[in-house]
Design an enzyme around this catalytic site. Structure first.
Site, PDB file in Angstrom:
ATOM      1  CB  SER A  68      -0.235  -8.181  -1.153  1.00 42.60           C
ATOM      2  OG  SER A  68      -1.069  -8.973  -0.326  1.00 42.60           O
ATOM      3  CE  LYS A 123      -4.045  -2.067   0.194  1.00 45.08           C
ATOM      4  NZ  LYS A 123      -5.110  -1.870  -0.803  1.00 45.08           N
ATOM      5  CD  GLU A 163      -9.932   4.137   0.533  1.00 42.69           C
ATOM      6  OE1 GLU A 163      -9.666   5.342   0.360  1.00 42.69           O
ATOM      7  OE2 GLU A 163      -9.320   3.216  -0.047  1.00 42.69           O
TER       8      GLU A 163
HETATM    9  C1  PLP Z   1      -1.730  -7.034   2.545  1.00 40.22           C
HETATM   10  C2  PLP Z   1      -2.861  -6.674   1.649  1.00 40.22           C
HETATM   11  N1  PLP Z   1      -3.017  -7.322   0.494  1.00 40.22           N
HETATM   12  C3  PLP Z   1      -4.026  -7.038  -0.356  1.00 40.22           C
HETATM   13  C4  PLP Z   1      -4.964  -6.073  -0.050  1.00 40.22           C
HETATM   14  C5  PLP Z   1      -6.081  -5.846  -1.017  1.00 40.22           C
HETATM   15  O1  PLP Z   1      -5.990  -4.647  -1.734  1.00 40.22           O
HETATM   16  P1  PLP Z   1      -5.655  -4.608  -3.254  1.00 40.22           P
HETATM   17  O2  PLP Z   1      -6.569  -5.564  -3.948  1.00 40.22           O
HETATM   18  O3  PLP Z   1      -5.919  -3.203  -3.645  1.00 40.22           O
HETATM   19  O4  PLP Z   1      -4.253  -4.980  -3.449  1.00 40.22           O
HETATM   20  C6  PLP Z   1      -4.844  -5.349   1.146  1.00 40.22           C
HETATM   21  C7  PLP Z   1      -5.821  -4.306   1.504  1.00 40.22           C
HETATM   22  O5  PLP Z   1      -5.857  -3.762   2.548  1.00 40.22           O
HETATM   23  C8  PLP Z   1      -3.764  -5.668   2.012  1.00 40.22           C
HETATM   24  O6  PLP Z   1      -3.609  -5.016   3.180  1.00 40.22           O
END
Ligand code: PLP
Lengths: 263, 392
Positions: free
Chosen positions: B374, B85, B107
């Site tokens: 992620s 993020k 948000e």
């Molecule tokens: C670690 C992590 N992965 C994935 C996401 C999902 O978001 P996005 O689909 O925008 O990557 C989030 C959202 O808070 C997250 O904290």
């Protein structure tokens, strides 16, 4: 100025009764707020109270342009299972009074789910004169607008204090019935005073269209209506009335007070 | 030109009040993304502040566990603040400064985007307000404390389902009201144009780095690239570097919650229909009347009824495919990865990891899977404990 084609709603164009001396009052009710039967009764009462049009809100559970009062009203209607079809029936009964045009205020997604063509046909059949869609700016409005107008229903475009001169011109050109001028940079809800810049926005809009111009958002008091005299043809009053309905009170006395504010 | 539409998806379904700000953002990003000076400054912060480039990691024991297909992680969990993020929040904060907008709003669902935004605001001395569903604030209490420690004001949102959808709507309402001096740092590849393209461009660093690292380590490209999809920002950042590699399968993993055959899930691409939510046309979870449906996922960051419009297009053109993984499988994948690799994934990431296992077994030895890791899972200890308590 854009002259629209097609037949008009049962009571004529949505802006037909907005012109004249003083400022026409356009009350807003959330359809199904405290039940569709109550909305029907209140709607009939209000169109016979000397208003320029009645605006009927279609409940949605993600009302981006609305403040807490209208959000809560929409949620109550949604929780009670109020449907668009039910709202259209109420619109029909209110329009049948033959006293003032009925205009629907709806977010675009409920219309898309219902089907734009079917919505336009049914709205026209119920005597709806126009539609206001707060999340449908000029760029996204063309297709929906032409379907509605083919059925004789206006699509009223909105202008905001942040709109550039080019955007004001485009919105005025794309609008039919009247032009809705958002008076505040913000969401719906009552305010103590109208913002200082409201007259200049209204005069910019005036310079771009021969359609009637309605001011809305934040208007709730007789002195607001008097302030708008000579600048706007109509004033939309929403949250103040919805708040009364929310508390089980009759909004008609306030509407009557606003209607006579310029006398 | 910044894309406004992705096939029939995207667009700008917002109040007129915001249109001028979106035009401004579009104009500023059009210039900044061609401006070497912007990237130079961004890269400087990425090196020292974010910790980029993040490593590519060979998950040896998971590879063995799942039958031999080679599994690699792109380690976004090692970004400062623990998730991808920050890539987006940092890039947008620099844009806000360019536009002279000093007040920042955001948000947040899991709290990761809120923490990332609060972090860059602390770094640049910008006042920051974060909207968070009251239910999410409860689930992710540690992140609420982190944001407050960083100087952000956290405003819990009680309306609707009190989760990410409602927090996003409330942030948009704040923006409508304060658009003159405020920039809205949206947290995923969703929202009105130009946000989906802007967020993708800022997250593309994940895919660009990963592709180069993979080629240099493995001398070939993977068979499949996998990422979890909430709004879709880590996935689109990863996918966009591989979209032109037509032999590489792109797979987005959505939250199957308690099962996509019911209504308690958040799989908008897998089980949704075309509609408008938060300013764009995409695939959304809605009922027959066009009302936005309540969603469920054990992972707060995936608990969202929409998906970015570019994913809706990639699904429709079949360039990418989307699958759903349910709560139970995600929790099992969380435990497995932690035990076998010594790396605790975010519950969001764990959804992708479960599918990586299925895929690896399908591909067998010689297969190659790259997953966007992620985020890290420390924030989820409470959710995992709560889940296991309820399912004993
Ligand atoms: C670690 C992590 N992965 C994935 C996401 C999902 O978001 P996005 O689909 O925008 O990557 C989030 C959202 O808070 C997250 O904290």
């Amino acid at each position: 100025m854009t002259i629209t084609n097609g037949t008009t709603g049962r009571l004529g164009r949505s802006g037909a009764r907005l012109r004249g001396d003083g400022v026409s009052v356009v009350p807003y009710l959330m359809a199904g707020h405290t039940g569709l039967d109550t909305t029907r009764e209140l709607g009939k009462r209000l169109v016979n109270a000397g208003v320029g049009a009645l605006e009927l809100g279609i409940p949605h559970n993600d009302p981006l342009a609305d403040g807490p009062v209208i959000q809560r009203a929409a949620q109550r209607a949604v929780d009670a299972g109020v449907t668009l079809a039910g709202c259209l029936e109420v619109a029909r009964d209110v329009a049948d009074e033959g006293a003032a045009p009925v205009v629907l205020m709806t977010y675009v997604n409920p219309v898309l789910a219902y089907g734009v063509e079917r919505f336009a046909r049914d709205a026209a059949e119920c005597g709806v004169s126009g539609v206001i869609a707060p999340d449908l700016p000029v760029e996204e409005a063309a297709a929906t607008g032409s379907v509605l107008r083919a059925h004789g229903v206006d699509l009223v475009m909105l202008v905001a204090p942040t709109s550039s001169p080019e955007r004001v011109a485009a919105a005025c050109a794309a609008s039919s019935g009247f032009v809705y001028c958002v008076t505040v940079t913000g969401i719906t809800g009552t305010r103590t005073d109208l913002p200082a810049g409201v007259r200049s926005v209204l005069s910019t809009v005036r310079a771009n269209t021969a359609l009637p111009v309605a001011a809305g958002f934040g208007i709730s008091r007789p002195d607001h209506i008097r302030d708008l005299a000579g600048h706007a043809d109509a004033a939309v009053v929403g949250s103040a009335l919805v708040d009364l309905v929310d508390r089980g009170q009759d909004p008609t006395p306030l509407v009557k007070e606003l209607v006579t504010a310029c006398d | 030109m910044i894309e406004s539409r992705f096939g029939r998806f995207g667009g700008r379904y917002v109040p007129e009040t915001l249109m001028a700000a979106l035009d401004e953002l579009d104009a500023v990003w059009s210039v900044a993304r061609e401006d070497p000076e912007y990237w130079l400054v961004l890269h400087g912060h990425q090196d020292g502040f974010v910790g980029r480039p993040t490593p590519l990691y060979f998950a040896e024991r998971l590879t063995e566990h799942h039958g031999g297909a080679r599994i690699h992680f792109k380690r976004e969990d090692l970004c400062h603040t623990g998730a991808h993020k920050l890539n987006n929040a940092l890039g947008q904060a620099l844009l806000a400064i360019r536009m002279g907008k000093r007040r920042i709003i955001a948000e947040t669902g899991a709290g990761q985007h809120g923490v990332a935004t609060a972090t860059v605001c602390a770094r640049f001395g910008l006042p920051c307000v974060v909207y968070m569903g009251a239910e999410d604030a409860r689930r992710q209490e540690v992140n609420v404390r982190r944001m407050r420690m960083l100087g952000a004001e956290v405003r819990p949102v009680d309306s609707g389902s009190a989760t990410l959808k409602d927090a996003t709507s409330e942030a948009i309402r704040d923006w409508v009201t304060n658009v003159g001096d405020t920039h809205y740092v949206i947290g995923s590849a969703v929202g009105p144009a130009p946000y989906p393209a802007l967020v993708r461009d800022l997250q593309r660093v994940i895919g660009d780095e990963a592709r180069e690292q993979y080629l240099s380590a493995e001398r070939t490209l993977p068979d499949a690239v996998v990422a979890c999809v909430g709004g879709g920002s880590n996935a689109i950042g990863m996918f966009s570097a591989f979209v032109g590699d037509t032999d590489v399968d792109l797979i987005g993993v959505e939250a199957g919650g308690r099962g996509v055959s019911g209504v308690e899930h958040a799989a908008a691409t897998v089980a949704g229909t075309a509609g408008v939510l938060h300013g764009s046309m995409s695939r959304i979870l809605q009922d027959g009347a066009g009302l936005v449906r309540a969603t469920h996922s054990v992972a707060a960051g995936l608990d969202y009824p929409g998906v970015g419009p570019e994913h809706a297009m990639l699904a429709e053109t079949e360039r990418a495919r989307y699958v759903a993984v349910d709560d139970a499988d995600a929790i099992a994948a969380f435990r497995r990865c932690t035990a076998l690799e010594g790396i605790m994934p975010a519950l969001e990431t764990a959804h992708a990891l479960h599918h990586v296992g299925d895929l690896a077994r399908e591909l067998g030895p010689g297969g190659r899977v790259l997953v966007c890791f992620s985020g890290r899972g420390d924030k989820d200890m409470h959710s995992v404990a709560e889940y296991e308590e309820a399912h004993r």
